[in-house]
Design a protein around this motif. Structure first.
Motif, short mmCIF file in Angstrom:
data_model
loop_
_atom_site.label_atom_id
_atom_site.label_comp_id
_atom_site.label_asym_id
_atom_site.label_seq_id
_atom_site.Cartn_x
_atom_site.Cartn_y
_atom_site.Cartn_z
N THR A 1 3.20 2.11 -2.06
CA THR A 1 3.88 2.10 -3.35
C THR A 1 4.63 3.40 -3.62
OG1 THR A 1 2.21 0.61 -4.24
CG2 THR A 1 3.61 1.74 -5.83
N SER B 1 -6.20 -5.33 -7.44
CA SER B 1 -5.40 -4.23 -6.88
C SER B 1 -3.98 -4.68 -6.57
CB SER B 1 -6.08 -3.70 -5.62
OG SER B 1 -5.30 -2.71 -5.02
N GLU C 1 -0.54 -3.25 -8.10
CA GLU C 1 0.54 -2.75 -7.22
C GLU C 1 1.86 -3.44 -7.55
OE1 GLU C 1 -2.18 -1.90 -3.22
OE2 GLU C 1 -1.17 -3.81 -3.48
N GLU D 1 0.81 -1.21 0.00
CA GLU D 1 0.00 0.00 0.00
C GLU D 1 0.85 1.27 0.00
OE1 GLU D 1 -0.36 -2.54 2.17
OE2 GLU D 1 -2.19 -3.42 1.37
#
Length: 194
Positions: free
Chosen positions: A37, A72, A76, A35
């Motif tokens: 990134t 997701s 990512e 999360e």
């Protein structure tokens, strides 16, 4: 002997036991979550000198049990791989990645369909990325493991996984690319691999 440096990017799976094992063999890894990134790429700041590799641990947590979470995570992973490889290349270093997948998920775990789908996607993506990274002297290797990476237990497979990562990060590890390594204490023997 100087310490090797690198980065573990995890999807929320606990990896402290693995990090501790790697630290014991002179390998310092910073842990980040997928999360983060943007923070990951900014923290590299274009300077990855002395960095050996990036370890990706993409497993979905039980709370992320939706197709949207799977989509997701894959986005990512692709974004992080692409931006991290660019930072490595810009600094003159060959990008090296090691992906850790749960062996049961890679072999098609019926109780965890989304992680099995993620493992299948990562294996397929890895086969392509290893060919692309080879062009710039980089590598992409996958290790399937059977134990909990968060717990340090001498009887499990953390030590062999840590040793494999250390070899792949070493100077001779640059010649190893596109490998799918099963560190599952023989649990995969006699089974068809994906």
């Amino acid at each position: 002997m100087s310490s090797k440096r690198g980065l573990i990017i995890t999807g929320g799976q606990e990896v402290c036991g693995l990090r501790d094992h790697l630290f014991d063999i002179n390998f310092d890894l910073e842990i980040r979550r997928f999360e983060e990134t943007d923070l990951i790429v900014k923290s590299l700041g274009g300077d990855v000198s002395g960095w050996s590799l990036v370890v990706l641990v993409p497993a979905l947590s039980p709370l992320d049990s939706t197709l949207l979470a799977l989509e997701s995570r894959l986005a990512e992973l692709f974004s992080i791989t692409k931006s991290t490889a660019a930072v490595f290349e810009d600094s003159g270093n060959a990008p090296r990645f090691v992906v850790l997948l749960r062996g049961a998920a890679a072999m098609g775990q019926k109780d965890d369909l989304l992680n099995s789908a993620l493992a299948g996607a990562m294996l397929s993506l890895g086969r392509t990325l290893s060919l692309e990274l080879k062009k710039v002297g980089g590598s992409w290797n996958t290790i399937m493991y059977s134990s909990d990476l968060g717990v340090d237990n001498e009887s499990d497979s953390i030590a062999p996984v840590a040793a494999l990562i250390s070899v792949l990060a070493g100077s001779s590890g640059s010649a190893i690319n596109g490998q799918e390594i099963f560190a599952m204490q023989g649990a995969d023997v006699g089974r068809l691999h994906p």
